[in-house]
Design a protein around this motif. Sequence first.
Motif, PDB file in Angstrom:
ATOM      1  N   LYS A 172       6.800   4.066  -6.110  1.00 17.45           N
ATOM      2  CA  LYS A 172       6.175   2.737  -6.352  1.00 17.45           C
ATOM      3  C   LYS A 172       5.588   2.077  -5.207  1.00 17.45           C
ATOM      4  O   LYS A 172       6.009   2.388  -4.010  1.00 17.45           O
ATOM      5  N   MET A 173       4.487   1.408  -5.592  1.00 19.75           N
ATOM      6  CA  MET A 173       3.911   0.763  -4.430  1.00 19.75           C
ATOM      7  C   MET A 173       4.360  -0.658  -4.045  1.00 19.75           C
ATOM      8  O   MET A 173       4.643  -1.214  -4.673  1.00 19.75           O
ATOM      9  N   THR A 174       4.514  -0.827  -2.757  1.00 18.70           N
ATOM     10  CA  THR A 174       4.831  -2.133  -2.404  1.00 18.70           C
ATOM     11  C   THR A 174       4.069  -2.646  -1.379  1.00 18.70           C
ATOM     12  O   THR A 174       3.210  -1.861  -0.800  1.00 18.70           O
ATOM     13  N   THR A 175       4.015  -4.287  -1.274  1.00 17.83           N
ATOM     14  CA  THR A 175       3.137  -4.640  -0.156  1.00 17.83           C
ATOM     15  C   THR A 175       3.631  -4.559   1.314  1.00 17.83           C
ATOM     16  O   THR A 175       2.968  -5.018   2.175  1.00 17.83           O
ATOM     17  N   ASP A 176       5.122  -4.177   1.189  1.00 19.19           N
ATOM     18  CA  ASP A 176       5.774  -4.275   2.358  1.00 19.19           C
ATOM     19  C   ASP A 176       6.672  -2.749   2.716  1.00 19.19           C
ATOM     20  O   ASP A 176       7.673  -2.697   2.713  1.00 19.19           O
ATOM     21  N   PRO A 177       5.605  -1.713   2.959  1.00 20.22           N
ATOM     22  CA  PRO A 177       6.330  -0.760   3.380  1.00 20.22           C
ATOM     23  C   PRO A 177       6.881  -0.602   4.530  1.00 20.22           C
ATOM     24  O   PRO A 177       6.497  -0.926   5.492  1.00 20.22           O
ATOM     25  N   ASP A 178       7.903   0.060   4.754  1.00 22.96           N
ATOM     26  CA  ASP A 178       8.541   0.517   6.098  1.00 22.96           C
ATOM     27  C   ASP A 178       7.986   1.654   6.555  1.00 22.96           C
ATOM     28  O   ASP A 178       7.107   2.515   6.036  1.00 22.96           O
TER      29      ASP A 178
END
Lengths: 328, 351
Positions: free
Chosen positions: B265-271
């Motif tokens: 899943k793509m997130t706008t807040d990857p760690d």
Amino acid sequence: MRNDEKLVEVIELKKYFAVRRGLFGTRRQPVRAVDGISFTIRRGETFALVGESGCGKTTTGRCLLRLIEPTSGSIRFEGKDLLSLDRSEMRAMRRHMQIIFQDPYAALDPRMTIGQIIEEPLQIHRWGTKAERRERVRELLAEVGLDAEAIHRYPHEFSGGQRQRIGIARALALNPTFIVADEPVSALDVSVQAQIINLLQDLQDQHGLTYLFISHDLAVVQHLATRVGVMYLGKFVEIAPRSEIYRHPQHPYTQLLLSSVPVPDPDARRERELPRGEIPTALDPPPGCRFHTRCPYALPECREQEPPLIEIEKHHWVACHLVGHNQH
Amino acid sequence: MSEDRRSHLLEVRNLKTYFFTRRGIVKAVDGVSFTIERGRTLGLVGESGCGKSVTSLSILRLISPPGRIVGGEILFDGVDLLTLDEEAMRRHRGKKIAMIFQDPMTSLNPVYTVGYQIAEAILAHHDISKREAWQRAVELMRAVAIPDPEQRARNYPHELSGGMRQRIMIAMAISCHPELLIADEPTTALDVTIQAQILELLEHLRQTMNLSMLLITHDLGVVAETTDRVAVMYAGKLVEIASTRDIFHDPQHPYTIGLLRCVPKMTTDPDGQRRRLETITGSVPDLVNLPPGCPFAPRCPEAHSACRQGEIAFTEVRPGHLVRCVARGSEVISHPPNLAVGLESQTGDGA
């Protein structure tokens, strides 16, 4: 933690293909598939090349291994200039650089057994005795998660995911340091795709591999990449560490690309800037910034001057006239 | 099922489509039941070979030997399509039910202009002049947002981009104002920015034309964005049907759960962390001589012996949310074949 040593250094790489046009193929016109790109890949990282069809990402990958000859530019691998090597020197160099393809079936000779397929690169490089090579093949099969009895079977007997494992085993045979993975999971079903992604990660951890990961799937790239280069019509529009690209995309094309990805969550907010128009052809790329025909923020200067790739923050490069002018 | 029957445009009951091959009988679609309401979109998801495309081709009765529809009913607006003669079926195809495919290039004829091909589709179902048909073709091209349609109508398929070709296919599909549009992986071959445009177009048409849609896809992102309900298919059988929201927020079948977990899943807040993806072990089974019981059992983390003892019935875990899983309380029917809840069994004697 990470070694910052440059493993691959690409400077002003260009690849033009001659295309015959006109009624009798008399007009020749170059397709500028890759049109002057520079980047480096550090040892142990996964550098992802992303972009839509025709952006030049696959051509770039093939040029790096000299599977196709670049038109101009330079490619350094461990400090050596690859384009100055002759045929046999280049062949010796390929021990260290390998490729995994999208369609594992097309890449495997249907008349050869799995054992022969994986052993082939070892034979070409005159690696070990016959017995040692057989042992190495067994080792490789185990490493990619296939049964030893696969040795005597043929490619058609395997599923897509298993064939990709075979392709990976062959690429690993000579213990390369660098692997170009060209859409390696795009043809696979999602449940199998996850297995192969995990395998690629495990192999990287165990062998300290460096990947050039070519993909159009931004979710997969986010999962695997250390740094991401976004290409559009043969040029980089943006290069940045993974978290920067996904958190603070700067180039309007990167932003468009990211917002176009459908999110597997029915409650997700969709504030999608709908992309305008079509991707122009690399035969006749627009002048100035190549993206200006689809860019919602294009200024008059974008139609005339090609924006240079500049470092706006440490390790974050963007080619856009608007970035740095605080206009969006 | 709980929905009002009259609102159903399409009701598929216990559909069975088998392929009689030299290796044995491939039960590509084996007792599939679902409904589509007017103006709604049902997503049919699953991995390659699960039978989702064969299901859609069965609805149009486009199955050719060695394949055969051996049982079930396909009620379209109350009429069982499987009982119609070929002439009556032809009137349904295109006119009431239209279909678009993954690769428009294989469905377009390379030697005719796209305008001609759309006009042909119109002429097949309408008694109008060629000139009028051409005019309508141009209007349809405008409706699917093809720029400069008068010019483009004179182009051959190869002169257009993939996205434009798919728009042509859509124009052709809506040319006779169908009530149901079957879209089989309509954006899979397209780039992501073009995909966004095509999905937007389909949504716009669905709303303005009150179309019902059966969307076949393997892309869970596309499903989440465009469907109202989702049917999950595995090895020829449906394993779960629910509202799109329930499928994503409270999946019940272990296969659905596994599928949702293994998608990156793509997130706008990857760690900074890299994680391992969850996987479903093993691979899709061979559909020839499939053992009885739940086809997912060999890969299922929750499987036990009862799963292999007979057909698994659907159970309704909440209104409109149906799942077929012993671990969720489904009954095991040792003597098949009453497969769908509340429906009379339709035995196709097949072989």
